[in-house]
Design a protein around this motif. Structure first.
Motif, PDB file in Angstrom:
ATOM      1  N   SER A  45       0.975  -1.036  -0.136  1.00  0.00           N
ATOM      2  CA  SER A  45      -0.116   0.023  -0.083  1.00  0.00           C
ATOM      3  C   SER A  45       0.895   1.427  -0.107  1.00  0.00           C
ATOM      4  N   GLU A  46       0.043   2.467  -0.034  1.00  0.00           N
ATOM      5  CA  GLU A  46       1.082   3.594   0.136  1.00  0.00           C
ATOM      6  C   GLU A  46       1.751   3.627   1.411  1.00  0.00           C
ATOM      7  N   HIS A  47       1.535   2.920   2.394  1.00  0.00           N
ATOM      8  CA  HIS A  47       2.045   3.202   3.686  1.00  0.00           C
ATOM      9  C   HIS A  47       3.317   2.214   3.757  1.00  0.00           C
ATOM     10  N   GLY A  48       3.467   0.966   2.808  1.00  0.00           N
ATOM     11  CA  GLY A  48       4.484   0.358   2.765  1.00  0.00           C
ATOM     12  C   GLY A  48       3.975  -1.309   2.693  1.00  0.00           C
ATOM     13  N   ARG A  49       5.108  -2.230   2.787  1.00  0.00           N
ATOM     14  CA  ARG A  49       4.479  -3.541   2.673  1.00  0.00           C
ATOM     15  C   ARG A  49       4.488  -4.378   3.892  1.00  0.00           C
ATOM     16  N   THR A  50       3.365  -4.816   4.364  1.00  0.00           N
ATOM     17  CA  THR A  50       3.114  -5.370   5.611  1.00  0.00           C
ATOM     18  C   THR A  50       3.662  -7.047   5.418  1.00  0.00           C
ATOM     19  N   ASP A  51       3.875  -7.684   6.525  1.00  0.00           N
ATOM     20  CA  ASP A  51       4.518  -9.175   6.348  1.00  0.00           C
ATOM     21  C   ASP A  51       3.361  -9.918   6.285  1.00  0.00           C
ATOM     22  N   ILE A  52       2.219  -9.931   7.348  1.00  0.00           N
ATOM     23  CA  ILE A  52       1.265 -10.884   7.504  1.00  0.00           C
ATOM     24  C   ILE A  52       0.126 -10.066   7.632  1.00  0.00           C
ATOM     25  N   GLU A  53      -1.147 -10.532   7.085  1.00  0.00           N
ATOM     26  CA  GLU A  53      -2.156  -9.938   7.280  1.00  0.00           C
ATOM     27  C   GLU A  53      -3.359 -11.216   7.522  1.00  0.00           C
ATOM     28  N   LEU A  62      -5.827  -8.643  11.660  1.00  0.00           N
ATOM     29  CA  LEU A  62      -5.055  -9.059  12.457  1.00  0.00           C
ATOM     30  C   LEU A  62      -3.556  -8.820  11.476  1.00  0.00           C
ATOM     31  N   LEU A  63      -2.751  -7.853  11.839  1.00  0.00           N
ATOM     32  CA  LEU A  63      -1.427  -7.565  11.199  1.00  0.00           C
ATOM     33  C   LEU A  63      -0.363  -7.851  12.019  1.00  0.00           C
ATOM     34  N   ILE A  64       0.484  -8.743  11.405  1.00  0.00           N
ATOM     35  CA  ILE A  64       1.636  -9.129  11.994  1.00  0.00           C
ATOM     36  C   ILE A  64       3.103  -8.804  11.337  1.00  0.00           C
ATOM     37  N   GLU A  65       3.649  -7.678  11.880  1.00  0.00           N
ATOM     38  CA  GLU A  65       5.036  -7.382  11.310  1.00  0.00           C
ATOM     39  C   GLU A  65       6.153  -8.052  11.943  1.00  0.00           C
ATOM     40  N   VAL A  66       6.855  -8.734  11.191  1.00  0.00           N
ATOM     41  CA  VAL A  66       7.992  -9.781  11.448  1.00  0.00           C
ATOM     42  C   VAL A  66       9.363  -9.278  11.269  1.00  0.00           C
ATOM     43  N   LYS A  67      10.133  -9.059  12.451  1.00  0.00           N
ATOM     44  CA  LYS A  67      11.377  -8.704  12.681  1.00  0.00           C
ATOM     45  C   LYS A  67      12.082  -9.752  13.076  1.00  0.00           C
ATOM     46  N   VAL A  68      13.397 -10.143  12.481  1.00  0.00           N
ATOM     47  CA  VAL A  68      14.235 -11.106  13.035  1.00  0.00           C
ATOM     48  C   VAL A  68      15.402 -10.318  13.534  1.00  0.00           C
ATOM     49  N   GLN A  69      15.866  -9.011  13.267  1.00  0.00           N
ATOM     50  CA  GLN A  69      16.950  -8.302  13.849  1.00  0.00           C
ATOM     51  C   GLN A  69      16.383  -7.697  15.258  1.00  0.00           C
ATOM     52  N   ASN A  70      17.041  -7.093  16.134  1.00  0.00           N
ATOM     53  CA  ASN A  70      16.674  -6.376  17.104  1.00  0.00           C
ATOM     54  C   ASN A  70      16.170  -5.105  16.449  1.00  0.00           C
ATOM     55  N   THR A  71      14.899  -4.680  17.320  1.00  0.00           N
ATOM     56  CA  THR A  71      13.886  -3.551  17.001  1.00  0.00           C
ATOM     57  C   THR A  71      14.802  -2.153  17.016  1.00  0.00           C
ATOM     58  N   LEU A  96      -2.746  -5.485  15.929  1.00  0.00           N
ATOM     59  CA  LEU A  96      -1.716  -5.250  15.384  1.00  0.00           C
ATOM     60  C   LEU A  96      -0.618  -5.979  16.335  1.00  0.00           C
ATOM     61  N   VAL A  97       0.417  -6.613  15.622  1.00  0.00           N
ATOM     62  CA  VAL A  97       1.281  -7.294  16.401  1.00  0.00           C
ATOM     63  C   VAL A  97       2.854  -7.055  15.875  1.00  0.00           C
ATOM     64  N   LEU A  98       3.767  -6.798  16.804  1.00  0.00           N
ATOM     65  CA  LEU A  98       5.290  -6.769  16.264  1.00  0.00           C
ATOM     66  C   LEU A  98       5.868  -8.051  16.845  1.00  0.00           C
ATOM     67  N   LEU A  99       6.318  -8.985  16.025  1.00  0.00           N
ATOM     68  CA  LEU A  99       6.857  -9.955  16.400  1.00  0.00           C
ATOM     69  C   LEU A  99       8.254  -9.721  16.267  1.00  0.00           C
ATOM     70  N   GLY A 100       9.172  -9.880  17.317  1.00  0.00           N
ATOM     71  CA  GLY A 100      10.425  -9.547  17.194  1.00  0.00           C
ATOM     72  C   GLY A 100      11.532 -10.221  18.248  1.00  0.00           C
ATOM     73  N   ARG A 101      12.731  -9.741  18.384  1.00  0.00           N
ATOM     74  CA  ARG A 101      13.551 -10.455  19.105  1.00  0.00           C
ATOM     75  C   ARG A 101      13.719  -9.561  20.595  1.00  0.00           C
ATOM     76  N   GLY A 102      13.624  -8.458  20.537  1.00  0.00           N
ATOM     77  CA  GLY A 102      13.731  -7.675  21.971  1.00  0.00           C
ATOM     78  C   GLY A 102      12.625  -6.622  21.833  1.00  0.00           C
ATOM     79  N   ALA A 103      11.901  -6.234  22.869  1.00  0.00           N
ATOM     80  CA  ALA A 103      11.043  -5.024  23.063  1.00  0.00           C
ATOM     81  C   ALA A 103      11.847  -3.902  22.880  1.00  0.00           C
ATOM     82  N   PRO A 104      11.215  -2.916  21.885  1.00  0.00           N
ATOM     83  CA  PRO A 104      11.673  -1.778  21.683  1.00  0.00           C
ATOM     84  C   PRO A 104      11.443  -0.998  23.036  1.00  0.00           C
TER      85      PRO A 104
END
Length: 169
Positions: A45-53, A62-71, A96-104
């Motif tokens: 979308s104009e807002h970017g590319r989401t990982d999983i919807e 349910l939108l899930i943003e997936v990160k494998v690096q530290n946020t 909305l979910v942020l899935l990551g390695r460490g909480a920001p």
């Protein structure tokens, strides 16, 4: 990991199985959302590319943003754009979910943070429940957990690198 996670979610019956993975399983939301209508990867979308919807029709998203690096701080702007996009959706519930390695260090509302370790623990419990009815699916979920644990946490089959306590945890 996003493709594999999306595949796992596609095999679940609906909100009652998916939402507990991200600690979003309050009774009202779970009952309202019910079965999944569709799961999409890399929606542009104009807002970017989401990982999983995960779409529950007009009942919810349910939108899930997936990160494998530290946020890092650069992620905050990205999440704000996604939150704006989801706010424009014509659905009853927006999760909305942020899935990551460490909480920001900063607040990520309306996102809920879930770490990879917690997700793997919950997926292992889920796999244990479904093994009687779908052994191959349960095995694939455990392989996913093993890949995440080896690649993101540094656990290995090599005895000189194996860390027993993180595995037990």
């Amino acid at each position: 990991y996003s493709d594999w996670l999306a595949w796992i979610l596609q095999g679940m019956s609906g909100a009652a199985e998916i939402l507990p993975l991200f600690a979003l399983d309050d009774e009202v939301t779970t009952e309202l959302l019910g079965p999944v209508e569709s799961i999409h990867r890399e929606e542009w979308s104009e807002h970017g590319r989401t990982d999983i919807e995960v779409r529950f029709g007009e009942r919810g998203l349910l939108l899930i943003e997936v990160k494998v690096q530290n946020t890092g701080d650069e992620l905050l702007e990205q999440l704000k754009r996604y939150a704006l996009r989801v706010a424009r959706e014509h659905v009853e519930r927006r999760l909305l979910v942020l899935l990551g390695r460490g909480a920001p260090a900063w607040s990520i509302e309306p996102f809920t943070f879930t770490d990879w370790q917690t997700l793997c623990q919950r997926l292992r419990r889920y796999a244990n429940r479904v093994k009687k009815t779908d052994l191959l699916r349960a095995a694939a979920i455990l392989i996913f957990c093993g890949a995440v644990e080896q690649n993101l946490f540094g656990l290995s089959e090599r005895p000189d690198r194996f860390c027993a306590m993180p595995t037990v945890d």
